[in-house]
Design a protein around this motif. Structure first.
Motif, PDB file in Angstrom:
ATOM      1  N   ASN A   1      41.370  52.130  32.183  1.00  0.00           N
ATOM      2  CA  ASN A   1      42.021  50.921  32.702  1.00  0.00           C
ATOM      3  C   ASN A   1      41.293  50.375  33.928  1.00  0.00           C
ATOM      4  O   ASN A   1      41.115  49.163  34.062  1.00  0.00           O
ATOM      5  CB  ASN A   1      43.487  51.186  33.053  1.00  0.00           C
ATOM      6  N   THR A   2      40.887  51.262  34.814  1.00  0.00           N
ATOM      7  CA  THR A   2      40.158  50.843  36.009  1.00  0.00           C
ATOM      8  C   THR A   2      38.817  50.225  35.627  1.00  0.00           C
ATOM      9  O   THR A   2      38.427  49.191  36.175  1.00  0.00           O
ATOM     10  CB  THR A   2      39.953  52.033  36.962  1.00  0.00           C
ATOM     11  N   LEU A   3      38.127  50.826  34.668  1.00  0.00           N
ATOM     12  CA  LEU A   3      36.849  50.269  34.213  1.00  0.00           C
ATOM     13  C   LEU A   3      37.042  48.887  33.598  1.00  0.00           C
ATOM     14  O   LEU A   3      36.249  47.975  33.837  1.00  0.00           O
ATOM     15  CB  LEU A   3      36.181  51.207  33.211  1.00  0.00           C
ATOM     16  N   LYS A   4      38.125  48.714  32.833  1.00  0.00           N
ATOM     17  CA  LYS A   4      38.407  47.403  32.245  1.00  0.00           C
ATOM     18  C   LYS A   4      38.690  46.381  33.334  1.00  0.00           C
ATOM     19  O   LYS A   4      38.202  45.243  33.278  1.00  0.00           O
ATOM     20  CB  LYS A   4      39.588  47.477  31.277  1.00  0.00           C
ATOM     21  N   GLU A   5      39.451  46.758  34.357  1.00  0.00           N
ATOM     22  CA  GLU A   5      39.737  45.853  35.467  1.00  0.00           C
ATOM     23  C   GLU A   5      38.447  45.446  36.174  1.00  0.00           C
ATOM     24  O   GLU A   5      38.270  44.266  36.514  1.00  0.00           O
ATOM     25  CB  GLU A   5      40.680  46.514  36.470  1.00  0.00           C
ATOM     26  N   ILE A   6      37.557  46.394  36.371  1.00  0.00           N
ATOM     27  CA  ILE A   6      36.285  46.101  37.028  1.00  0.00           C
ATOM     28  C   ILE A   6      35.455  45.148  36.167  1.00  0.00           C
ATOM     29  O   ILE A   6      34.905  44.163  36.669  1.00  0.00           O
ATOM     30  CB  ILE A   6      35.507  47.404  37.327  1.00  0.00           C
ATOM     31  N   LYS A   7      35.374  45.417  34.877  1.00  0.00           N
ATOM     32  CA  LYS A   7      34.619  44.539  33.968  1.00  0.00           C
ATOM     33  C   LYS A   7      35.194  43.129  33.968  1.00  0.00           C
ATOM     34  O   LYS A   7      34.454  42.145  33.970  1.00  0.00           O
ATOM     35  CB  LYS A   7      34.605  45.115  32.550  1.00  0.00           C
ATOM     36  N   ASP A   8      36.536  43.018  33.957  1.00  0.00           N
ATOM     37  CA  ASP A   8      37.178  41.704  33.980  1.00  0.00           C
ATOM     38  C   ASP A   8      36.864  40.944  35.263  1.00  0.00           C
ATOM     39  O   ASP A   8      36.583  39.746  35.242  1.00  0.00           O
ATOM     40  CB  ASP A   8      38.696  41.836  33.816  1.00  0.00           C
ATOM     41  N   LYS A   9      36.882  41.642  36.389  1.00  0.00           N
ATOM     42  CA  LYS A   9      36.579  41.003  37.669  1.00  0.00           C
ATOM     43  C   LYS A   9      35.112  40.598  37.751  1.00  0.00           C
ATOM     44  O   LYS A   9      34.788  39.535  38.284  1.00  0.00           O
ATOM     45  CB  LYS A   9      36.962  41.920  38.825  1.00  0.00           C
ATOM     46  N   VAL A  10      34.229  41.412  37.213  1.00  0.00           N
ATOM     47  CA  VAL A  10      32.810  41.061  37.187  1.00  0.00           C
ATOM     48  C   VAL A  10      32.593  39.817  36.328  1.00  0.00           C
ATOM     49  O   VAL A  10      31.856  38.907  36.702  1.00  0.00           O
ATOM     50  CB  VAL A  10      31.945  42.243  36.683  1.00  0.00           C
ATOM     51  N   LYS A  11      33.270  39.745  35.178  1.00  0.00           N
ATOM     52  CA  LYS A  11      33.163  38.573  34.301  1.00  0.00           C
ATOM     53  C   LYS A  11      33.690  37.328  35.008  1.00  0.00           C
ATOM     54  O   LYS A  11      33.081  36.259  34.946  1.00  0.00           O
ATOM     55  CB  LYS A  11      33.918  38.823  32.995  1.00  0.00           C
ATOM     56  N   GLN A  12      34.824  37.463  35.683  1.00  0.00           N
ATOM     57  CA  GLN A  12      35.393  36.341  36.429  1.00  0.00           C
ATOM     58  C   GLN A  12      34.426  35.879  37.522  1.00  0.00           C
ATOM     59  O   GLN A  12      34.230  34.680  37.714  1.00  0.00           O
ATOM     60  CB  GLN A  12      36.731  36.751  37.044  1.00  0.00           C
ATOM     61  N   PHE A  13      33.823  36.818  38.226  1.00  0.00           N
ATOM     62  CA  PHE A  13      32.844  36.482  39.255  1.00  0.00           C
ATOM     63  C   PHE A  13      31.649  35.760  38.639  1.00  0.00           C
ATOM     64  O   PHE A  13      31.164  34.764  39.185  1.00  0.00           O
ATOM     65  CB  PHE A  13      32.368  37.751  39.983  1.00  0.00           C
TER      66      PHE A  13
END
Length: 92
Positions: free
Chosen positions: A16-28
């Protein structure tokens, strides 16, 4: 595994944490490209306004694949309306 001399073991993030990080990187990434496109539009607009008549040439305005994407330009009424609406809706 701890490194030599380390007192605690390596902490691996959860899925879940990795998915959150990937989502934030994509948003950035999306935001960074939006900023890049906007700055390029402003540069093109400034160059055309300030130097276009002098050099008898103007740079072409960016044409994104998605026709609904905002392009900052003073030569397209639809884009001016989109920009004004965006500013009004942002509360600025």
């Amino acid at each position: 595994l701890p490194e030599k001399g380390a007192t605690s073991s390596l902490h691996l993030p959860s899925a879940n944490t990795l998915k959150e990080i990937k989502d934030k990187v994509k948003q950035f990434e999306v935001t960074a490209w939006d900023i890049t496109y906007s700055l390029d539009d402003i540069l093109t607009e400034a160059q055309n306004t300030l130097l276009g008549d002098f050099f008898k040439h103007k740079l072409p305005v960016r044409k994104p694949e998605n026709p609904e994407e905002l392009v900052l330009t003073s030569t397209n009424g639809k884009m001016i309306d989109m920009a004004q609406k965006l500013v009004r809706n942002s509360g600025m």
